[in-house]
Design a protein around this motif. Sequence first.
Motif, PDB file in Angstrom:
ATOM      1  N   SER A   5      -5.403 -35.684 -31.556  1.00  0.00           N
ATOM      2  CA  SER A   5      -6.664 -35.566 -32.469  1.00  0.00           C
ATOM      3  C   SER A   5      -7.865 -34.583 -32.159  1.00  0.00           C
ATOM      4  O   SER A   5      -7.485 -34.223 -30.831  1.00  0.00           O
ATOM      5  CB  SER A   5      -7.396 -37.142 -32.486  1.00  0.00           C
ATOM      6  OG  SER A   5      -7.806 -37.307 -31.168  1.00  0.00           O
ATOM      7  N   ASP A   6      -8.774 -34.642 -32.962  1.00  0.00           N
ATOM      8  CA  ASP A   6     -10.128 -33.916 -32.426  1.00  0.00           C
ATOM      9  C   ASP A   6     -10.602 -34.348 -31.295  1.00  0.00           C
ATOM     10  O   ASP A   6     -10.978 -33.257 -30.162  1.00  0.00           O
ATOM     11  CB  ASP A   6     -11.207 -33.926 -33.800  1.00  0.00           C
ATOM     12  CG  ASP A   6     -11.418 -35.297 -33.780  1.00  0.00           C
ATOM     13  OD1 ASP A   6     -11.133 -36.095 -33.382  1.00  0.00           O
ATOM     14  OD2 ASP A   6     -12.652 -35.597 -34.763  1.00  0.00           O
ATOM     15  N   ILE A   7     -10.432 -35.481 -30.706  1.00  0.00           N
ATOM     16  CA  ILE A   7     -11.167 -35.839 -29.393  1.00  0.00           C
ATOM     17  C   ILE A   7     -10.253 -35.300 -28.421  1.00  0.00           C
ATOM     18  O   ILE A   7     -10.683 -34.702 -27.282  1.00  0.00           O
ATOM     19  CB  ILE A   7     -11.002 -37.271 -29.201  1.00  0.00           C
ATOM     20  CG1 ILE A   7     -12.099 -38.054 -30.068  1.00  0.00           C
ATOM     21  CG2 ILE A   7     -11.410 -37.767 -27.882  1.00  0.00           C
ATOM     22  CD1 ILE A   7     -11.791 -39.355 -30.345  1.00  0.00           C
ATOM     23  N   TRP A   8      -8.941 -35.278 -28.457  1.00  0.00           N
ATOM     24  CA  TRP A   8      -8.073 -34.614 -27.499  1.00  0.00           C
ATOM     25  C   TRP A   8      -8.186 -33.257 -27.425  1.00  0.00           C
ATOM     26  O   TRP A   8      -8.045 -32.616 -26.259  1.00  0.00           O
ATOM     27  CB  TRP A   8      -6.810 -35.040 -27.928  1.00  0.00           C
ATOM     28  CG  TRP A   8      -5.552 -34.589 -26.866  1.00  0.00           C
ATOM     29  CD1 TRP A   8      -4.948 -35.087 -25.720  1.00  0.00           C
ATOM     30  CD2 TRP A   8      -4.838 -33.146 -26.898  1.00  0.00           C
ATOM     31  NE1 TRP A   8      -4.025 -34.461 -25.105  1.00  0.00           N
ATOM     32  CE2 TRP A   8      -4.108 -33.151 -25.992  1.00  0.00           C
ATOM     33  CE3 TRP A   8      -4.952 -32.269 -27.867  1.00  0.00           C
ATOM     34  CZ2 TRP A   8      -3.148 -32.222 -25.419  1.00  0.00           C
ATOM     35  CZ3 TRP A   8      -4.289 -31.213 -27.634  1.00  0.00           C
ATOM     36  CH2 TRP A   8      -3.145 -31.231 -26.697  1.00  0.00           C
ATOM     37  N   ILE A   9      -8.267 -32.409 -28.505  1.00  0.00           N
ATOM     38  CA  ILE A   9      -8.485 -31.080 -28.629  1.00  0.00           C
ATOM     39  C   ILE A   9      -9.402 -30.754 -27.859  1.00  0.00           C
ATOM     40  O   ILE A   9      -9.516 -29.741 -27.127  1.00  0.00           O
ATOM     41  CB  ILE A   9      -8.293 -30.644 -30.114  1.00  0.00           C
ATOM     42  CG1 ILE A   9      -7.021 -30.597 -30.832  1.00  0.00           C
ATOM     43  CG2 ILE A   9      -8.952 -28.899 -30.074  1.00  0.00           C
ATOM     44  CD1 ILE A   9      -6.750 -30.729 -32.126  1.00  0.00           C
ATOM     45  N   ARG A  10     -10.817 -31.067 -28.068  1.00  0.00           N
ATOM     46  CA  ARG A  10     -12.002 -30.972 -27.409  1.00  0.00           C
ATOM     47  C   ARG A  10     -11.879 -31.138 -25.879  1.00  0.00           C
ATOM     48  O   ARG A  10     -12.209 -30.253 -25.107  1.00  0.00           O
ATOM     49  CB  ARG A  10     -13.272 -31.665 -27.765  1.00  0.00           C
ATOM     50  CG  ARG A  10     -13.658 -31.428 -29.349  1.00  0.00           C
ATOM     51  CD  ARG A  10     -15.116 -32.387 -29.689  1.00  0.00           C
ATOM     52  NE  ARG A  10     -15.365 -32.274 -31.184  1.00  0.00           N
ATOM     53  CZ  ARG A  10     -15.063 -32.754 -31.887  1.00  0.00           C
ATOM     54  NH1 ARG A  10     -14.463 -34.071 -31.546  1.00  0.00           N
ATOM     55  NH2 ARG A  10     -15.256 -32.730 -33.193  1.00  0.00           N
ATOM     56  N   TYR A  34     -13.107 -22.229 -39.348  1.00  0.00           N
ATOM     57  CA  TYR A  34     -12.381 -22.175 -38.357  1.00  0.00           C
ATOM     58  C   TYR A  34     -13.052 -23.151 -37.197  1.00  0.00           C
ATOM     59  O   TYR A  34     -14.070 -23.579 -37.513  1.00  0.00           O
ATOM     60  CB  TYR A  34     -12.236 -20.959 -37.556  1.00  0.00           C
ATOM     61  CG  TYR A  34     -13.793 -20.317 -36.938  1.00  0.00           C
ATOM     62  CD1 TYR A  34     -14.159 -20.578 -35.830  1.00  0.00           C
ATOM     63  CD2 TYR A  34     -14.304 -19.569 -37.997  1.00  0.00           C
ATOM     64  CE1 TYR A  34     -15.377 -20.034 -35.411  1.00  0.00           C
ATOM     65  CE2 TYR A  34     -15.627 -19.013 -37.557  1.00  0.00           C
ATOM     66  CZ  TYR A  34     -16.291 -19.204 -36.383  1.00  0.00           C
ATOM     67  OH  TYR A  34     -17.340 -18.532 -35.826  1.00  0.00           O
ATOM     68  N   GLY A  35     -12.267 -23.678 -36.131  1.00  0.00           N
ATOM     69  CA  GLY A  35     -12.754 -24.429 -35.189  1.00  0.00           C
ATOM     70  C   GLY A  35     -11.959 -25.895 -35.409  1.00  0.00           C
ATOM     71  O   GLY A  35     -11.050 -25.991 -36.248  1.00  0.00           O
ATOM     72  N   VAL A  36     -12.519 -26.992 -34.598  1.00  0.00           N
ATOM     73  CA  VAL A  36     -11.598 -28.104 -34.676  1.00  0.00           C
ATOM     74  C   VAL A  36     -11.933 -28.858 -36.114  1.00  0.00           C
ATOM     75  O   VAL A  36     -13.148 -28.770 -36.612  1.00  0.00           O
ATOM     76  CB  VAL A  36     -12.351 -29.128 -33.604  1.00  0.00           C
ATOM     77  CG1 VAL A  36     -11.682 -30.622 -33.633  1.00  0.00           C
ATOM     78  CG2 VAL A  36     -12.215 -28.690 -32.286  1.00  0.00           C
ATOM     79  N   SER A  37     -10.810 -29.386 -36.367  1.00  0.00           N
ATOM     80  CA  SER A  37     -10.716 -30.067 -37.399  1.00  0.00           C
ATOM     81  C   SER A  37     -10.126 -31.602 -37.021  1.00  0.00           C
ATOM     82  O   SER A  37      -9.975 -32.055 -35.907  1.00  0.00           O
ATOM     83  CB  SER A  37      -9.788 -29.877 -38.791  1.00  0.00           C
ATOM     84  OG  SER A  37      -8.420 -29.678 -38.218  1.00  0.00           O
TER      85      SER A  37
END
Length: 186
Positions: A5-10, A34-37
Amino acid sequence: MGVKSDIWIRNMAKNFNMISPFEEKQVRKGIISYGVSSYGYDIRVSDEFMVFTNINSTVVDPKNFDERNVVNIKGDCIIPPNSFALCRSVEYFKMPRDVLAICVGKSTYARCGIIVNVTPIEPEWEGHITIEISNTTPLPAKIYANEGIAQLIFLGADDNICETSYADKSGKYHGQKGITLPKVDK
């Protein structure tokens, strides 16, 4: 394998430098995003392109690539009809050992007949992603430098971590910077 998820990616980008430079939210206004989705990261294409040409009438040979097959372009790129370009991501990646990433094209380009291809991003691989772009239309197609081009989806191992990672096998594209042409181990 579960999708990250976005939380993990961040967390991975901020604390483990998995993506650099990193954009923690979607950047969208007036550009191709572009960036986190929610469950991925939309990568940007740099301003470096190698567009395939038949000017020199050379053969495209993956075992013996002739650089006369391509023309270098800096900035936004126009890909000729039914042609192809190599480029790279703006972002540099450092993949964790228990994660594989799959890349898919963005709908904005797909709806214009632009196909993006990237091979799987393997565990513990690092580098700029070399991106292959095909213009399947009978018209020239514009690719915008430093804007979104594709989305990475990160898949995490459920149980066992791989026995041999890309770094362990000293993969030929490990640590690549810039656009990397085809290589064959000799």
